[in-house]
Design an enzyme around this catalytic site. Sequence first.
Site, PDB file in Angstrom:
ATOM      1  N   GLY A 165      -6.545  18.443  16.982  1.00 47.63           N
ATOM      2  CA  GLY A 165      -6.852  17.060  16.938  1.00 47.63           C
ATOM      3  C   GLY A 165      -7.216  16.603  18.289  1.00 47.63           C
ATOM      4  O   GLY A 165      -8.203  16.973  18.832  1.00 47.63           O
ATOM      5  N   ASP A 166      -6.542  15.444  18.765  1.00 47.33           N
ATOM      6  CA  ASP A 166      -7.225  14.818  20.042  1.00 47.33           C
ATOM      7  C   ASP A 166      -6.246  15.063  21.198  1.00 47.33           C
ATOM      8  O   ASP A 166      -5.898  14.148  22.058  1.00 47.33           O
ATOM      9  CB  ASP A 166      -7.445  13.268  19.827  1.00 47.33           C
ATOM     10  CG  ASP A 166      -6.125  12.474  19.555  1.00 47.33           C
ATOM     11  OD1 ASP A 166      -5.169  13.315  18.899  1.00 47.33           O
ATOM     12  OD2 ASP A 166      -6.119  11.282  19.524  1.00 47.33           O
TER      13      ASP A 166
END
Length: 866
Positions: A524-525
């Site tokens: 993800g981030d």
Amino acid sequence: MSQDSTQHELTEEELRELIPQLQQLTDKYKRAERVQKALFDISELASSVSHLNRLYSAIHEIIADFMNADNFFVAFYEPDSNVVDFAYFIDEFDEQTVRQFPAESLMDGMTGYILKTGNHLFYKRDDEENFASQHDIKLVGSQPFELLGVPLKRGSQVIGAMVVQTYDEGVHYTQEDLEVLLFVSQHIVTTVDRVKNRELTERTIRERTRQLRKINDDLQEEILERQKVESLQQALFEISELAANLEGDMDVFYSSLHEILARLISAPNCYIAILDKENELLAFPYFSDARYKDISSRPLGLGLTEFVLRTGQAELVNPPRVLELAESGDLDVSVAQTMLNSANSWLGSPLVVDGEIAGVIAVQTYGKHAKYNSRDQELLRFVSHHIAVAIERKRNTESMQRYNIELEERVKERTAELNRANKFLKQQIEERKEIELKLIHDAHHDSLTDLPNRAMFTSRLELAIASKQRYSENMFAVLFIDLDRFKVINDTLGHHAGDEFLIEVARRIALCIRGHDLLARLGGDEFVVLLDNFEDEADVKEVASRIISSISEPFLLDGREMYSGASIGIAHLETYYRSADEVLRDADAAMYQAKTLGRGRFVMFDKSMRNRLIEELELENEFRRALREEEFDYFLQPVIKLNDDSTLYKEMYIRWSHPAYGKIAREQFRQVAENSGLTLDLDLFQLTKACELLNHYKNTDDPINKIAVNVSINHLLQASMINQMINVIETSGITPSQLVFEFDENDLNRRSQFILPAIKKLKRAGVTLVLDNFGSGLASLSYLFAYPFDFIKIDHRFVKSLPRSQRNLKLIQSVMLISEHLRFQVIAEGVDSQAQLDALNEIECIYGQGKVLKHAKELDMTSLAS
């Protein structure tokens, strides 16, 4: 009519016109959001799923987000074999076991229509006769209540069909469902092709590896066989050399032959027998035996040597064969008895000179465990021929020389051929090693940013922990980085822009650290950095500040300038850490503390954070115990009809007072219940107590007609949980109409797409439904149109601002106006002052709940409930 009255009527008219517009905007927003999410999920599948079986089930889940898809299948037409392959099939009434059907058996039906024409189908049972004639389709057997089918196309070619259908007459598909299914189907074929290609590539690599391994085994076996052949060839060459260089001394020649033969087969005892010219006597020019020193010439008789001379074939004689020869009269009985007593194994082969049998070469062993076999027999037959050739050296010396030259050339050619095969095999092995290295790299690196992934980072972090435990003076730190606005970028600009954003973030972070530090992407981030052997804590802070500053700079994505930020949690490696998970856990906790403090900053982890986590865990354990032992206080607060002060229903809620922690806020222990997975147990507990209270007051002078309980949205996500709640009500002897379920709007915002069937089921059961805290969420109006709530509770923050906030007063009036059309009623929550009550009465609000209302005193029901 006054001017104010006219203005008031115009406002109501505008509101009536506003309702369909709001509904249209809400539907459009919901549809766009769902389609965008579906496309994002499909794109993710293409890179994350490696097998088709998992792909189709994932697509099934995506379709189920849009519509009822309990019955769903995907079929592909195979033109080469003229069959229809049902690659995925889920049906509540049909457990299909055969995956492939002849195409002609399906072409007259609805699936065949889609495959033939490339057109979609929207079937409804109430119009099946007109539908069948219009589409030239034969409807045979039991048909679904409704069906949606769309073609799957590769370019303009129809390659398959995707179908959802329902047998439930209460489920209806819409034109919007068809449009969404058509839109999604355009993107599924590309995803299927990508997964198929990746699966084919992996299968090709495995097959090629298996082939190379088999080739290698075959070559190794052939090399061993060639080595044996070369040993035999070497022996024959030496025999030829002996014959070519023979000068008088035959004893040396025969002993040399014996030595050569002993390298090929077991030959501890060997002799050569030669017939005289009259073929009457046997001479033994060479005799080597462990038991007898020599043997004299003798006339022909019934011995083993004479048996070979008679048959002209190489003979293998073991004890069973001895008995057979003695019984047939081919072997003298005394010779047979001697052989049986010594348990020897004998092997002999004729020596053919000038086409005539001139003698015999024989070898023998003594003992039960040393036995010859047919391979030894064949080898001796082969060698005996060359020995015979050596005996006739004068005539054959020149031919043997030519044969040896030819034989040597053949050996060289085959050796060269084997060398070429080995070279090719080495090349294939090198290519395989390169593929394996790439697979190892891919297994330890993120496919998007090419940064190390979680597995590789965890491995490096474990080494750092081991180094810290051994050399405590070494300094290490982990930076846990979480990005802001990544979901907004993904949802606004699309998945491609989100990928570009993550790649650019990885590049910027890499510029902020040293060459020997490790940067990885967890997913993800989320990014992590392992700082290796720094000098001072200030160095860590400087790196974190550089990263935050770098991420705060604008990003140019698809021609648009976007901004983001970073929150960083820092955990220094200490000697008490035992695993990488512990370090990441603490760095993650520090990162969440940074986000809580306002984002765009870094926070160092300290033990106080861990102590808070431990306190939360202890509070969770205490809550479990309190729930198990029912250590709660129970209160009822009525909802009042404002025009006559009658009670609509009474809302039950619980309070928790802990001996050590004191009074626990309702929101806090609700959060503890959610984090510990006890929300459902808490709700069932409250429901059970509400039923007990209703039963207790059933036959009293002041009965309670209805009690409301707050229910978590988690109950609506599983059909079994709804059934369990209804079963609790029925078991207690309470009718569902005596209960009110209140659902928090903020919970609905998180899971709204899954709960509509459950809401409808509760409604059919007779439970009164209330949407609590209306107006606190982001998409409140959508619930008014989509869900069959009986009452809407206006969030207390809107009521609190009355009467000074005319804007909020108008909003409540608007909801009341909408309620007339959508058949729900409005309850004002948190009426705590007379001024608020007067304002609500002025706009003719019917129901309210709060401290200022008559009968609004909270009733402590703890003693009764216990």
